[in-house]
Write a protein that holds these residues in place. Structure first.
Motif, mmCIF file in Angstrom:
data_model
loop_
_atom_site.group_PDB
_atom_site.id
_atom_site.type_symbol
_atom_site.label_atom_id
_atom_site.label_comp_id
_atom_site.label_asym_id
_atom_site.label_seq_id
_atom_site.Cartn_x
_atom_site.Cartn_y
_atom_site.Cartn_z
ATOM 1 N N LEU A 195 -3.277 9.985 -1.796
ATOM 2 C CA LEU A 195 -3.092 8.574 -2.111
ATOM 3 C C LEU A 195 -3.236 7.724 -0.857
ATOM 4 N N ASP A 196 -4.003 6.679 -0.976
ATOM 5 C CA ASP A 196 -4.222 5.745 0.117
ATOM 6 C C ASP A 196 -4.606 4.406 -0.503
ATOM 7 N N GLY A 197 -4.495 3.351 0.279
ATOM 8 C CA GLY A 197 -4.880 2.056 -0.248
ATOM 9 C C GLY A 197 -3.753 1.389 -1.026
ATOM 10 N N PHE A 198 -4.140 0.490 -1.926
ATOM 11 C CA PHE A 198 -3.161 -0.305 -2.672
ATOM 12 C C PHE A 198 -2.464 0.524 -3.750
ATOM 13 N N LEU A 241 14.230 5.293 -1.748
ATOM 14 C CA LEU A 241 12.902 4.749 -1.462
ATOM 15 C C LEU A 241 13.007 3.712 -0.352
ATOM 16 N N LYS A 242 12.200 3.853 0.686
ATOM 17 C CA LYS A 242 12.191 2.903 1.789
ATOM 18 C C LYS A 242 10.918 2.087 1.725
ATOM 19 N N LEU A 243 11.066 0.788 1.526
ATOM 20 C CA LEU A 243 9.919 -0.099 1.408
ATOM 21 C C LEU A 243 9.968 -1.134 2.531
ATOM 22 N N PRO A 244 9.235 -0.920 3.622
ATOM 23 C CA PRO A 244 9.301 -1.847 4.767
ATOM 24 C C PRO A 244 8.417 -3.069 4.557
ATOM 25 N N PHE A 245 8.765 -3.891 3.591
ATOM 26 C CA PHE A 245 7.920 -5.042 3.260
ATOM 27 C C PHE A 245 8.804 -6.107 2.627
ATOM 28 N N THR A 256 0.843 -1.194 0.000
ATOM 29 C CA THR A 256 0.000 0.000 0.000
ATOM 30 C C THR A 256 0.881 1.249 0.000
ATOM 31 N N TRP A 257 0.237 2.389 -0.220
ATOM 32 C CA TRP A 257 0.977 3.649 -0.199
ATOM 33 C C TRP A 257 1.554 3.925 1.183
ATOM 34 N N ALA A 258 0.919 3.405 2.223
ATOM 35 C CA ALA A 258 1.417 3.610 3.585
ATOM 36 C C ALA A 258 2.726 2.869 3.834
ATOM 37 N N ASP A 259 3.043 1.866 2.988
ATOM 38 C CA ASP A 259 4.278 1.109 3.141
ATOM 39 C C ASP A 259 5.485 1.822 2.540
#
Length: 275
Positions: A162-165, A115-119, A103-106
């Protein structure tokens, strides 16, 4: 599934690549056919195809027009989103269904071109170790940051908050759902992936759900010359390198060249790159 000259679809099934057959073979302790790894050459073809796609408005498409123009199944917006999905799966060594859950929150933007992607794969076992992704101007077709910036701008044109997937449900030829909680499904991803391979003239049959993660491992090992220990740590497979064997199922494959090794630095005396 291939396109014929009369704009029809021809389906050729290979049972060995069927999900049902694969599950049966696993239960029977049989060897499962490995999906062909996605390589840099194919990714460049996909990247070139995206930027060769005209950016235009697509109105309602009739069934007759779809039948007459099967290659016009998506526009620049959808192709850009799909390219980002492929790169996330490949560079971050994620299975495609995990990438679809981002999601955008990630996403965290910290500094320029970062870019930091905590997933990642091990998030269910311990604290999330974030990915730190940087820009690469030398190889833009494998650069996650630039592609993400393009999709971010396209998404912001539709919705400022932006929110969600991140990877949204495809609507029509070149649009996504206005409801950001409507993510792209696995079936939709596979259908789009097959169409993309047909667009660039690549046989889709050898490719499967692990093609991007397998291709990411081989890309980091053979092209970027990463150490196997670093790949395990990046993908989250073997903490403290205590179980490195799991990564080797992603490196060799009869669908690729199992004897291909990373290119060595040229010898200072003879200039050769012998192994």
């Amino acid at each position: 599934m291939v396109r014929t000259s009369d704009n029809c679809w021809k389906v050729n099934w290979k049972p060995i690549l069927s999900v049902t057959v694969s599950q049966y073979m696993v239960q029977s302790s049989e060897a499962v056919t490995s999906a062909r790894a996605m390589d840099e050459v194919t990714m460049k073809c996909l990247w070139d195809f995206v930027w060769a796609t005209p950016c235009k408005e697509y109105g309602p498409t009739s069934c007759k027009r779809k039948a007459e123009n099967p290659a016009e199944w998506a526009g620049f917006m959808i192709h850009s989103m799909l390219l980002l999905l492929y790169l996330v799966s490949m560079i971050c060594l994620l299975h495609y269904d995990k990438a679809l859950q981002i999601t955008w929150a990630d996403i965290t933007f910290q500094v320029k071109d970062k870019l930091k992607l905590p997933f990642r794969k091990t998030h269910q076992y311990r604290g999330i170790a974030p990915f730190y992704i940087y820009a690469d101007e030398q190889c833009p077709w494998m650069c996650l940051v630039q592609t993400f910036a393009v999709w971010w701008m396209l998404a912001r044109e539709r919705c400022k908050n932006l929110d969600g997937f991140i990877f949204q449900k495809k609507i029509g030829t070149d649009s996504v759902s206005v409801n950001l909680t409507d993510g792209m499904t696995s079936n939709a991803f596979l259908k789009c992936f097959h169409n993309k391979l047909l667009d660039i003239g690549v046989d889709l049959h050898p490719y499967g759900t692990h093609s991007f993660r397998r291709g990411g491992c081989q890309f980091l090992y053979k092209v970027c010359r990463w150490d196997i220990r670093d790949i395990c740590d990046w993908g989250g497979w073997a903490e403290n390198f205590d179980n490195p064997g799991i990564i080797f199922k992603y490196l060799p494959s009869w669908n690729n060249n199992p004897w291909e090794k990373p290119m060595k630095d040229p010898c200072h005396a003879c200039g050769r790159t012998c192994h």
